[in-house]
Design an enzyme around this catalytic site. Structure first.
Site, PDB file in Angstrom:
ATOM      1  N   SER A 207       0.810  -1.215   0.000  1.00 52.68           N
ATOM      2  CA  SER A 207       0.000   0.000   0.000  1.00 52.68           C
ATOM      3  C   SER A 207       0.843   1.265   0.000  1.00 52.68           C
ATOM      4  O   SER A 207       0.494   2.250  -0.654  1.00 52.68           O
ATOM      5  CB  SER A 207      -0.949  -0.005   1.208  1.00 52.68           C
ATOM      6  N   HIS A 259       0.449   4.444   4.299  1.00 56.09           N
ATOM      7  CA  HIS A 259      -0.171   5.152   3.176  1.00 56.09           C
ATOM      8  C   HIS A 259       0.349   6.585   3.095  1.00 56.09           C
ATOM      9  O   HIS A 259       0.724   7.068   2.021  1.00 56.09           O
ATOM     10  CB  HIS A 259      -1.686   5.175   3.332  1.00 56.09           C
TER      11      HIS A 259
END
Length: 401
Positions: A207, A259
């Site tokens: 991610s 993230h």
């Protein structure tokens, strides 16, 4: 006396209303019109520097690359999940498994791993990001290996589909070298920020690198602003997509710090790697010698592009240096930012953000195994002789959840 030579056959051209009433003889065997003379050099130069010709040269300059690196990354992540499931060997290390017909490739129970994947201990064995091992055992390679591992099938599908949609387009535009570096360095940035704020749990997934590609798309749009037509709509669409994905990160069990770290790294790397030259410079470089475009002087990059390049490079060097020093000194960034934990999880009445690691006290007496969860005080007895550590951890996860 011989007749005079008769004229050749003639046709009568009917005059239009705008013409006179004269009748013109036209030979049927009219010779073909002469071929046009070659254009003078000035006219040829004008044709060469016409807008269509220059546009063609500019488009050829920004060639499309064949995307092979991003699909290779996808295949590598799939292969790593298959290897991880083989090492996990659920039937041997757990009491119950999902999809038992898969044998040693079957999945851990939903209570232990709702993503259809391996146990936490297997992921840790395969190279998941464990801050204590990175800091105290100097296993720095976990900052990279964690981005090739995934928590399960659902986790893998979500990341790989997004990677194919975003990554292939970028690799076609900028090539495998720049996009490969953008992906790997962004993944490192996500792992680094995650290590500074989340130090009690392991972390896996691509991610951070994926958000780095999103950040690179945003900075590429900004730094190459003048060459886009629908720039405002493209910017708004990209910002909405990024905001939605970051908002999902406030849910529990989602590492939003990875993230955010990947996204910020991607934005800065995009200003460095994804910069495009001006069309005027391209026209000047590929124009014929002696043409008007070749005689003009246009800088390769605009001033704001150069400023963004220098500032971003400085921030990257300083940010990664400071982050790595803080990590290997064992600094917990939560001690210096009391509200930052809300960036990764916001507690509500529907869920808790408690990330305290699960632990159990075990007591083996013959074939009777008694477990007591240290988190909630629950205890249970199982009939299991010679329980392995993986089996005990799996049962502990079910008991404490």
């Amino acid at each position: 006396m011989a007749d005079p030579e008769r004229p050749s056959d003639i046709n009568i051209r009917v005059p239009s209303r705008r013409q006179t009433s004269m009748i013109h003889p036209v030979d049927v065997k009219t010779p073909p019109p002469p071929s046009p003379a070659p254009a003078p050099p000035a006219a040829a130069a004008a044709t060469a520097r016409s807008p269509s010709a220059m546009c063609s040269r500019e488009l050829k300059h920004f060639k499309k690359w064949f995307p092979w690196l991003i699909p290779t990354f996808v295949v590598a992540c799939v292969v790593m999940l298959v290897i991880t499931m083989y090492v996990n060997d659920c039937p041997k290390n757990s009491v119950s498994c999902i999809a038992g017909f898969l044998g040693r490739f079957s999945f851990q129970p939903f209570k232990e791993n709702p993503l259809l994947g391996p146990s936490s201990s297997t992921l840790e064995k395969m190279g998941a990001l464990d801050v204590s091992k990175v800091v105290h055992k100097h296993q720095w390679w976990r900052l990279f290996t964690c981005m090739w591992l995934h928590g399960g099938v659902f986790h893998l599908l979500a990341n790989m589909l997004s990677l194919l949609v975003i990554g292939i387009r970028l690799e076609q535009e900028f090539g495998f070298v720049r996009i490969g570096l953008l992906y790997l360095i962004s993944g490192l940035g996500g792992s680094l920020l995650s290590s500074l704020f989340i130090q009690s749990n392991i972390s896996v997934g691509a991610s951070g690198a994926l958000f780095g590609l999103l950040g690179g798309m945003l900075s590429e749009l900004i730094t190459n602003w003048t060459i886009y037509a629908n720039k405002v709509s493209a910017l708004l669409t990209l910002v909405v997509i990024i905001a939605i994905n970051l908002a999902v990160g406030i849910l529990p069990h989602v590492d939003n710090f990875a993230h955010i770290g990947g996204f910020l790294s991607g934005v800065l790397l995009g200003f460095v790697f994804l910069i495009r030259p001006q069309f005027g410079w391209v026209s000047q470089r590929y124009a014929p010698h002696g043409s008007l475009s070749a005689s003009t002087s246009t800088p390769k990059f605009k001033m704001y592009q150069c400023i963004l390049w220098v500032v971003s490079l400085i921030f990257l060097i300083v940010g990664f240096t400071v982050g790595l020093v803080m990590l290997f000194r064992g600094v917990d960034a939560n001690d210096h930012c009391s509200w930052c934990h809300y960036l990764s999880c916001i507690p509500t009445s529907r869920w808790s953000c408690n990330t305290q690691p699960l632990s159990c006290l075990s007591d083996q007496l013959g074939d009777q195994l008694t477990l007591t969860c240290s988190n909630n005080g629950k205890n249970s007895t199982y009939t299991l002789a010679n329980a392995t550590n993986s089996q005990i951890q799996g049962l502990c996860t079910q008991l404490c959840s």
